[in-house]
Design an enzyme around this catalytic site. Structure first.
Site, PDB file in Angstrom:
ATOM      1  N   GLU A  99      22.862  35.417 -42.500  1.00  0.00           N
ATOM      2  CA  GLU A  99      24.244  35.232 -42.945  1.00  0.00           C
ATOM      3  C   GLU A  99      24.348  34.075 -43.939  1.00  0.00           C
ATOM      4  O   GLU A  99      25.142  34.136 -44.886  1.00  0.00           O
ATOM      5  CB  GLU A  99      25.157  35.014 -41.743  1.00  0.00           C
ATOM      6  CG  GLU A  99      25.220  36.237 -40.832  1.00  0.00           C
ATOM      7  CD  GLU A  99      26.311  36.143 -39.794  1.00  0.00           C
ATOM      8  OE1 GLU A  99      27.413  36.624 -40.064  1.00  0.00           O
ATOM      9  OE2 GLU A  99      26.053  35.571 -38.717  1.00  0.00           O
ATOM     10  N   GLU A 119      21.816  40.676 -33.887  1.00  0.00           N
ATOM     11  CA  GLU A 119      22.710  40.250 -32.812  1.00  0.00           C
ATOM     12  C   GLU A 119      23.023  41.359 -31.807  1.00  0.00           C
ATOM     13  O   GLU A 119      23.173  41.093 -30.601  1.00  0.00           O
ATOM     14  CB  GLU A 119      24.028  39.714 -33.411  1.00  0.00           C
ATOM     15  CG  GLU A 119      23.929  38.301 -33.959  1.00  0.00           C
ATOM     16  CD  GLU A 119      23.457  38.245 -35.398  1.00  0.00           C
ATOM     17  OE1 GLU A 119      23.621  37.196 -36.033  1.00  0.00           O
ATOM     18  OE2 GLU A 119      22.915  39.262 -35.898  1.00  0.00           O
TER      19      GLU A 119
END
Length: 209
Positions: A99, A119
């Site tokens: 990210e 995730e």
């Protein structure tokens, strides 16, 4: 004319804590007002770029320490910075590290790097903007697959998809990023700033359409 930010927690795979987040924000603040700095490189010390969130902090309820008011996660992911930021990636760019990379304008990566947002494999989801930025950078079907399987992709595939600008051997990543930054810094500061702004705005308009 180039600023370098280097995550320096190799013993924790450069996982983000308060020191990293506030340090990144402080460096960006300083260079934003420095007319001599025309581009910024973000990289990591040791074998990995960044492992993302420090899970020890998350487990103790201190996840908020990994973000700053101005920059969000790692002091960077929500910041609209007026100068180009280049990610110099090696090792792995996964989860929060991925990210952070997606928050940068340009990416130079080692040819053995792995990229992904795993995730979902832990019953979580990427919450630092990656699920919004990724579909803007690569085809929606590929972004969807990465998001809901959590499986990583190789540097070669990332290059083919346009997710990274160039790949080089791991020991040349920072040098290659410096070459790219130097090419940028040769140009007029106002031209760099306005060109970057217009490209970003065009991306946002395309998404709205």
């Amino acid at each position: 004319r180039v600023g370098i930010i280097r995550f320096n927690r190799p013993e924790a795979r450069n996982a983000v804590n308060n020191e990293i987040a506030t340090g990144v924000e402080a460096a960006l603040d300083e260079w934003e007002g420095d007319p001599e700095i025309q581009a910024v490189i973000v990289t990591g010390n040791g074998p990995n770029f960044c492992a993302g969130a420090d899970l020890k902090l998350v487990a103790t309820g201190r996840g908020g320490e990994m973000a700053t008011r101005k920059g969000g996660f790692a002091g960077l992911t929500t910041r609209d910075y007026p100068k180009p930021i280049i990610a110099a990636i090696h090792g792995a760019a996964l989860a929060g590290g991925f990210e952070i990379m997606l928050s940068c304008d340009l990416v130079v990566a080692a040819d053995d790097t792995k990229f992904g947002i795993p995730e979902v494999k832990r019953g979580l989801f990427a919450a630092a903007g990656g699920l919004i930025r990724l579909p803007k950078r690569i085809p929606i079907a590929v972004a969807t697959e990465m998001a809901i399987t959590g499986d990583p992709i190789t540097a070669d595939r990332a290059l083919a998809l346009g997710l990274v600008n160039r790949t080089v051997p791991a020991d040349q990543v920072v040098d290659a990023a410096l070459e790219l930054a130097a090419a940028i810094a040769k140009n007029g500061p106002l031209a760099i700033k306005n060109s970057l702004k217009m490209v970003r705005e065009a991306q946002d308009l395309t998404e709205e359409e």
